[in-house]
Design an enzyme around this catalytic site. Structure first.
Site, PDB file in Angstrom:
ATOM      1  N   ASP A 171     -28.180  15.405 -37.858  1.00  0.00           N
ATOM      2  CA  ASP A 171     -28.354  15.350 -36.413  1.00  0.00           C
ATOM      3  C   ASP A 171     -29.572  14.485 -36.130  1.00  0.00           C
ATOM      4  O   ASP A 171     -30.496  14.404 -36.951  1.00  0.00           O
ATOM      5  CB  ASP A 171     -28.551  16.756 -35.845  1.00  0.00           C
ATOM      6  CG  ASP A 171     -28.241  16.844 -34.367  1.00  0.00           C
ATOM      7  OD1 ASP A 171     -27.196  17.453 -34.018  1.00  0.00           O
ATOM      8  OD2 ASP A 171     -29.015  16.309 -33.550  1.00  0.00           O
TER       9      ASP A 171
ATOM     10  N   ASP B  53     -29.796   9.320 -37.424  1.00  0.00           N
ATOM     11  CA  ASP B  53     -29.179   8.660 -36.280  1.00  0.00           C
ATOM     12  C   ASP B  53     -27.901   8.009 -36.791  1.00  0.00           C
ATOM     13  O   ASP B  53     -27.953   7.066 -37.591  1.00  0.00           O
ATOM     14  CB  ASP B  53     -30.133   7.611 -35.698  1.00  0.00           C
ATOM     15  CG  ASP B  53     -29.535   6.864 -34.502  1.00  0.00           C
ATOM     16  OD1 ASP B  53     -28.346   7.049 -34.215  1.00  0.00           O
ATOM     17  OD2 ASP B  53     -30.278   6.088 -33.879  1.00  0.00           O
TER      18      ASP B  53
ATOM     19  N   ASN C  48     -18.471  14.518 -35.642  1.00  0.00           N
ATOM     20  CA  ASN C  48     -18.683  15.254 -34.391  1.00  0.00           C
ATOM     21  C   ASN C  48     -19.760  14.626 -33.503  1.00  0.00           C
ATOM     22  O   ASN C  48     -19.764  14.845 -32.295  1.00  0.00           O
ATOM     23  CB  ASN C  48     -19.074  16.698 -34.724  1.00  0.00           C
ATOM     24  CG  ASN C  48     -19.535  17.452 -33.503  1.00  0.00           C
ATOM     25  OD1 ASN C  48     -18.747  17.826 -32.637  1.00  0.00           O
ATOM     26  ND2 ASN C  48     -20.841  17.676 -33.401  1.00  0.00           N
TER      27      ASN C  48
ATOM     28  N   TYR D 207     -17.515   6.954 -21.797  1.00  0.00           N
ATOM     29  CA  TYR D 207     -17.105   8.087 -22.618  1.00  0.00           C
ATOM     30  C   TYR D 207     -15.609   8.033 -22.911  1.00  0.00           C
ATOM     31  O   TYR D 207     -15.176   8.213 -24.062  1.00  0.00           O
ATOM     32  CB  TYR D 207     -17.474   9.382 -21.897  1.00  0.00           C
ATOM     33  CG  TYR D 207     -17.207  10.650 -22.670  1.00  0.00           C
ATOM     34  CD1 TYR D 207     -18.025  11.029 -23.723  1.00  0.00           C
ATOM     35  CD2 TYR D 207     -16.134  11.486 -22.327  1.00  0.00           C
ATOM     36  CE1 TYR D 207     -17.797  12.200 -24.422  1.00  0.00           C
ATOM     37  CE2 TYR D 207     -15.900  12.655 -23.032  1.00  0.00           C
ATOM     38  CZ  TYR D 207     -16.727  13.010 -24.075  1.00  0.00           C
ATOM     39  OH  TYR D 207     -16.485  14.172 -24.767  1.00  0.00           O
TER      40      TYR D 207
ATOM     41  N   LYS E 283     -13.812   7.684 -26.615  1.00  0.00           N
ATOM     42  CA  LYS E 283     -12.933   8.717 -27.160  1.00  0.00           C
ATOM     43  C   LYS E 283     -11.509   8.208 -27.376  1.00  0.00           C
ATOM     44  O   LYS E 283     -10.841   8.614 -28.343  1.00  0.00           O
ATOM     45  CB  LYS E 283     -12.947   9.943 -26.244  1.00  0.00           C
ATOM     46  CG  LYS E 283     -14.311  10.647 -26.202  1.00  0.00           C
ATOM     47  CD  LYS E 283     -14.794  11.096 -27.574  1.00  0.00           C
ATOM     48  CE  LYS E 283     -16.066  11.909 -27.509  1.00  0.00           C
ATOM     49  NZ  LYS E 283     -16.516  12.388 -28.833  1.00  0.00           N
TER      50      LYS E 283
END
Length: 265
Positions: free
Chosen positions: A41, A63, A91, A157, A161
């Site tokens: 993370d 990163d 994720n 976004y 996706k």
């Protein structure tokens, strides 16, 4: 989760962006089921908390946009697992701006695609050769219901996706002959701080109260409620299990059945 009859050693998983939210739920569930789990993370404080609260899970700061750091993170995991990588969960992501496309800041556009798409590419590029050498593996990409609909005021976004769906379908074809399965999960609105922030930003864009936007989001779903991070974690665990041995190239929505993302107030 049952282990392979041929190999009783713990299965190994790398989960990106996993110090909070969906990623944390996935990592915690896999660990509880006996997997050897490694997470990364970009949030140093969240990683520190994860190490304190879940010492069985290996955690490192990374990163995902940095290709070299991504490769190093996978390499460090392999040093711990004896070169084994059974599952990669991509994720890590960012929600981007809430605004009409012509008002989107170019830097925000680039950053949203960099984290969601290039970050996924960086870990795939590091992990796929390992799985190919082993002749087995599973990849789960965390997309969104925004990859199934148009999403007004969320163009960066949605673009990112939708790209993950193309990556998933293409990799399932490329990697199937190597006994590597690739699927995507499309969560709906997941309860927690992240969707709270999205709602706040959307409310500002619309010039209305956040509660009105929350009711709108809930009303877009047939089951009239948000999903939980644990709902997503359980689907990921299934896709990684032997029970899903012939499930590949699939786009699985865990959302209570989203009817639309474009209802006006």
């Amino acid at each position: 989760m049952a282990q392979s009859r041929q190999d009783a050693s713990p299965r190994t998983a790398m989960v990106t962006g996993a110090a909070s939210g969906i990623g944390r739920a996935i990592a915690s569930l896999l660990s509880a089921r006996g997997w050897q789990v490694h997470i990364c993370d970009a949030d140093r404080d969240a990683i520190a908390r994860m190490r304190d609260e879940n010492p069985a899970i290996e955690a490192s700061v990374c990163d995902v946009c940095d290709a070299m750091r991504a490769a190093q993170t996978v390499e460090r995991m392999l040093e711990k697992t004896g070169g084994r990588l059974d599952l990669l969960v991509n994720n890590a992501g960012t929600s981007g701006m809430n605004a009409p496309l012509e008002e989107i800041d170019p830097d925000d556009w680039r950053r949203t695609l960099d984290v969601n798409v290039n970050g996924t590419f960086n870990f795939l590029r590091a992990a796929i050769p390992v799985m190919k050498r082993a002749g087995t593996g599973t990849i789960v990409n965390i997309a969104s219901t925004a990859a199934l609909f148009g999403y007004p005021n969320r163009s960066p976004y949605a673009a990112a996706k939708w790209a993950l769906i193309g990556i998933t379908k293409t990799l399932a074809m490329e990697l199937g002959p190597h006994n590597i399965r690739v699927n995507a999960i499309c969560p709906g609105s997941v309860e927690g701080p992240r969707i709270d922030g999205v709602i706040e930003r959307d409310a500002r864009t619309r010039g209305v109260a956040p509660d009105a936007v929350r009711r709108l989001y809930e009303g877009q779903v047939s089951m009239r409620r948000f999903v939980s991070a644990d709902d997503i974690a359980r689907m990921c665990a299934f896709l990684a299990s032997d029970d899903a041995g012939m499930v590949s190239g699939q786009i699985v929505a865990v959302d209570g059945h989203t009817e639309t993302l474009s209802n006006p107030l």
